[in-house]
Design a protein around this motif. Structure first.
Motif, PDB file in Angstrom:
ATOM      1  N   GLU A  24       0.825  -1.232  -0.082  1.00 58.16           N
ATOM      2  CA  GLU A  24       0.138   0.101   0.008  1.00 58.16           C
ATOM      3  C   GLU A  24       0.763   1.225   0.014  1.00 58.16           C
ATOM      4  O   GLU A  24       0.644   2.325  -0.669  1.00 58.16           O
ATOM      5  CB  GLU A  24      -0.883  -0.020   1.144  1.00 58.16           C
ATOM      6  N   GLU A  80      -5.689   0.133   4.473  1.00 56.58           N
ATOM      7  CA  GLU A  80      -7.178  -0.493   4.438  1.00 56.58           C
ATOM      8  C   GLU A  80      -7.387  -1.345   5.537  1.00 56.58           C
ATOM      9  O   GLU A  80      -6.489  -2.341   5.776  1.00 56.58           O
ATOM     10  CB  GLU A  80      -7.608  -1.196   3.063  1.00 56.58           C
ATOM     11  N   ARG A  81      -8.483  -1.201   6.339  1.00 62.56           N
ATOM     12  CA  ARG A  81      -8.646  -2.086   7.506  1.00 62.56           C
ATOM     13  C   ARG A  81     -10.245  -2.361   7.620  1.00 62.56           C
ATOM     14  O   ARG A  81     -11.070  -1.610   7.535  1.00 62.56           O
ATOM     15  CB  ARG A  81      -8.183  -1.723   8.931  1.00 62.56           C
ATOM     16  N   ASN A  82     -10.446  -3.723   7.782  1.00 61.79           N
ATOM     17  CA  ASN A  82     -11.899  -4.078   7.665  1.00 61.79           C
ATOM     18  C   ASN A  82     -12.861  -3.499   6.667  1.00 61.79           C
ATOM     19  O   ASN A  82     -13.805  -2.957   6.976  1.00 61.79           O
ATOM     20  CB  ASN A  82     -12.223  -3.605   9.249  1.00 61.79           C
ATOM     21  N   ASN A  83     -12.275  -3.473   5.457  1.00 67.34           N
ATOM     22  CA  ASN A  83     -12.841  -3.012   4.231  1.00 67.34           C
ATOM     23  C   ASN A  83     -13.098  -1.624   4.339  1.00 67.34           C
ATOM     24  O   ASN A  83     -13.990  -0.943   3.677  1.00 67.34           O
ATOM     25  CB  ASN A  83     -14.291  -3.725   4.144  1.00 67.34           C
ATOM     26  N   ARG A  84     -12.369  -0.750   5.165  1.00 68.39           N
ATOM     27  CA  ARG A  84     -12.549   0.532   5.175  1.00 68.39           C
ATOM     28  C   ARG A  84     -11.164   1.207   4.634  1.00 68.39           C
ATOM     29  O   ARG A  84     -10.039   0.660   5.129  1.00 68.39           O
ATOM     30  CB  ARG A  84     -12.811   1.004   6.684  1.00 68.39           C
ATOM     31  N   ARG A  85     -11.252   2.343   4.119  1.00 67.50           N
ATOM     32  CA  ARG A  85      -9.812   2.917   3.430  1.00 67.50           C
ATOM     33  C   ARG A  85      -9.602   4.203   4.628  1.00 67.50           C
ATOM     34  O   ARG A  85     -10.510   5.055   4.674  1.00 67.50           O
ATOM     35  CB  ARG A  85     -10.035   3.356   2.220  1.00 67.50           C
TER      36      ARG A  85
END
Length: 565
Positions: free
Chosen positions: A319, A361-366
């Protein structure tokens, strides 16, 4: 009664079988024979070891503790021995600061020569430097913008060890209130208690002023007072830009650049007074090498072009790499050689003021954030300085390389010392000459008047030593050649030339195959050197296989078994 011979009785050191030998004194003696016959044992482990041991034993107990104690060789008796000096086959020095010039003492005479008769040149315009009058210094200071705060100081001590208590007492008695010690200004009552083993720099504060129209008379008085304290030198510390040194003796009128008075220490790369501040007199610096950080320009960043990042494949790292390349419009899969130069510079040295939008990105959040990119080299430099781990430091050293110092370009000296010329050459350019070229240069050097009188004896010493180096077949060496790059034979012949220069008499010299690695053309000159040492009144004992040397000797010791004709 003075004995004319050296008597050895019952020598049993190493593989010697109880041998008796008589050697004539003040002659050239060659010890020859097949390998393993005990030539070196007789010469070095018996004769030299005993001569050295007896000399050390004659010294006081205090002096002996600083000298290497040699074991007593296994021998019944040795008579007629002189103090012994061994000139062996070994690398001259592992010190990176030692050069052919310093080992032979030629550089010491060069420093003295340049300090006394060299002409300083301005490092900006290249013009020879002349002295500045009080009026010129006054005009220079008054040309500063109005309202500029200045401190007039007299430099009294520059890089000298000691407590300097007498100096502080004198200054206090003369009514001075402040001094600057090692860059720190203090009241004169607070000064003192300096470490006598450390080098100190001391300036006395003469006046503090603000530049304006009505200060001319006061400024002139203050400058004159400062110069009277420090033999024509005055430092004007311009607050905000730093100190400027003026000299009544030497300064460039057009550029306003002043130099202090030069001393032999000003040309020593082992002294803070002469060494380049960037490389501290080494001539090279250890810097991070882009070619070691990115060894293969065919690979892309994703394929591991950066050696440091080769095994990093985490999601977070990908990333980061994606955000960095996207910001500059380049592709993560483009080979490094095809990346634009601007991006290569950012990669190695950082983005400067440019802030880059990174994300993770973590838990489908950016999540996004902005920050500057430090750059690979600045980050490695920071880690190298901050880490306490030896292992980490060694790991980081893999990406470092020796490079010519960007400040002095290998000259090892500071800017002022690099600007003094003699016969059109600086001291560094002189040391780049070969021994033969330097000999020609100094023989042709023409000086007049006072300079000629000062330089006469110094040039005699330099030319003599250069002549000795030529005679032992080393005319091709340059004076700035590092001592640790010399071969065993070269190192031995340099020590030989140094010993001739010392002109000792009544000494036993023991040499280990001095002709090794020497062309036959130079052999005769080496022999003349050995005979010259003998003629000074020394005994010269040489372990040698060379036929020409054996034939030229006064006495031959042929060691068995099965010795030759």
């Amino acid at each position: 009664m003075k004995t004319e011979k050296i008597f050895i009785r019952g020598a049993r050191q190493h593989n010697l079988k109880n041998i008796d030998v008589e050697l004539p004194r003040n002659k050239l003696i060659v010890v020859t024979g097949i390998s393993g016959s005990g030539k070196s044992t007789l010469a070095f482990d018996t004769l030299y070891a005993e001569g050295q041991r007896r000399y050390v034993e004659s010294l006081s107990t205090y002096a002996r503790q600083f000298l290497e104690r040699m074991e007593k060789p296994d021998v019944d008796m040795i008579e007629g021995l002189s103090p012994a000096i061994a000139i062996e086959q070994k690398t001259a020095s592992h010190n990176p600061r030692s050069t052919v010039g310093t080992v032979t003492e030629i550089y010491d005479y060069l420093r003295l020569l340049f300090a006394r008769v060299g002409t300083p040149h301005c490092y900006k315009c290249g013009q020879p430097i002349t002295s500045q009058t009080l009026d010129q210094i006054l005009d220079k200071v008054l040309s500063l913008s109005r309202g500029t705060r200045i401190v007039i100081m007299a430099p009294l001590v520059s890089g000298q060890k000691g407590t300097h208590d007498k100096l502080f007492k004198r200054l206090k008695k003369e009514g001075f209130a402040r001094v600057r010690v090692d860059g720190k200004t203090m009241e004169i009552e607070e000064a003192g208690g300096l470490d006598k083993y450390k080098k100190h720099t001391i300036d006395v504060v003469v006046d503090r002023l603000v530049v304006k129209e009505k200060i001319k008379n006061r400024l002139a008085d203050s400058l004159e007072l400062a110069m009277s304290q420090s033999d024509g030198l005055v430092t004007v510390d311009v607050l905000g830009t730093g100190p400027v040194l003026f000299s009544e003796k030497s300064a460039c009128i057009s550029c306003g650049i002043s130099y202090p008075e030069f001393t032999p220490a000003s040309f020593s790369f082992n002294s803070p007074q002469g060494a380049c501040p960037k490389c501290e007199g080494l001539g090279s610096t250890t810097e991070f090498d882009p070619d070691l950080i990115i060894p293969n320009h065919e690979l892309s960043l994703r394929e591991g072009a950066v050696a440091l990042w080769a095994n990093r494949n985490t999601v977070h790292f990908i990333e980061f790499l994606d955000a960095l390349t996207s910001h500059y419009g380049v592709d993560i899969y483009t080979p490094y050689k095809n990346l634009p130069d601007h991006f290569k510079h950012v990669l190695l040295y950082g983005s400067g003021k440019d802030r880059i939008r990174f994300y993770f990105e973590r838990n489908n959040r950016r999540f996004t954030y902005e920050k500057r990119f430090e750059g690979i080299i600045p980050k490695l430099e920071r880690r190298y300085l901050e880490t306490q781990s030896y292992q980490s430091r060694e790991e980081i050293k893999r990406y470092m390389n020796f490079r010519h110092c960007p400040e002095c370009h290998g000259a090892k000296l500071n800017r002022a010392s690099r600007s003094v010329k003699l016969g059109g050459l600086t001291i560094f350019e002189t040391t780049q000459l070969t021994v033969a070229s330097a000999h020609t240069f100094f023989n042709k050097l023409k000086l007049t008047g006072k300079k000629e009188i000062i330089a006469k004896r110094i040039l005699k010493e330099i030319n003599e030593r250069l002549g000795f180096l030529e005679n032992v077949g080393l005319s091709y060496l340059t004076l700035d050649r590092s001592a640790y790059t010399l071969s065993g034979g070269e190192g031995q012949r340099i020590r030989l030339a140094t010993q001739i220069g010392s002109k000792l008499t009544g000494v036993l010299y023991v040499l280990d195959e001095p002709s090794i690695g020497l062309h036959q053309r130079d052999n005769q000159r080496l022999l003349e050197t050995l005979l010259q040492m003998r003629d000074l009144g020394n005994t010269v004992l040489v372990v040698e296989h060379d036929e020409e040397t054996i034939r030229a000797s006064d006495h031959v010791v042929d060691m068995g078994p099965g010795a030759g004709v």
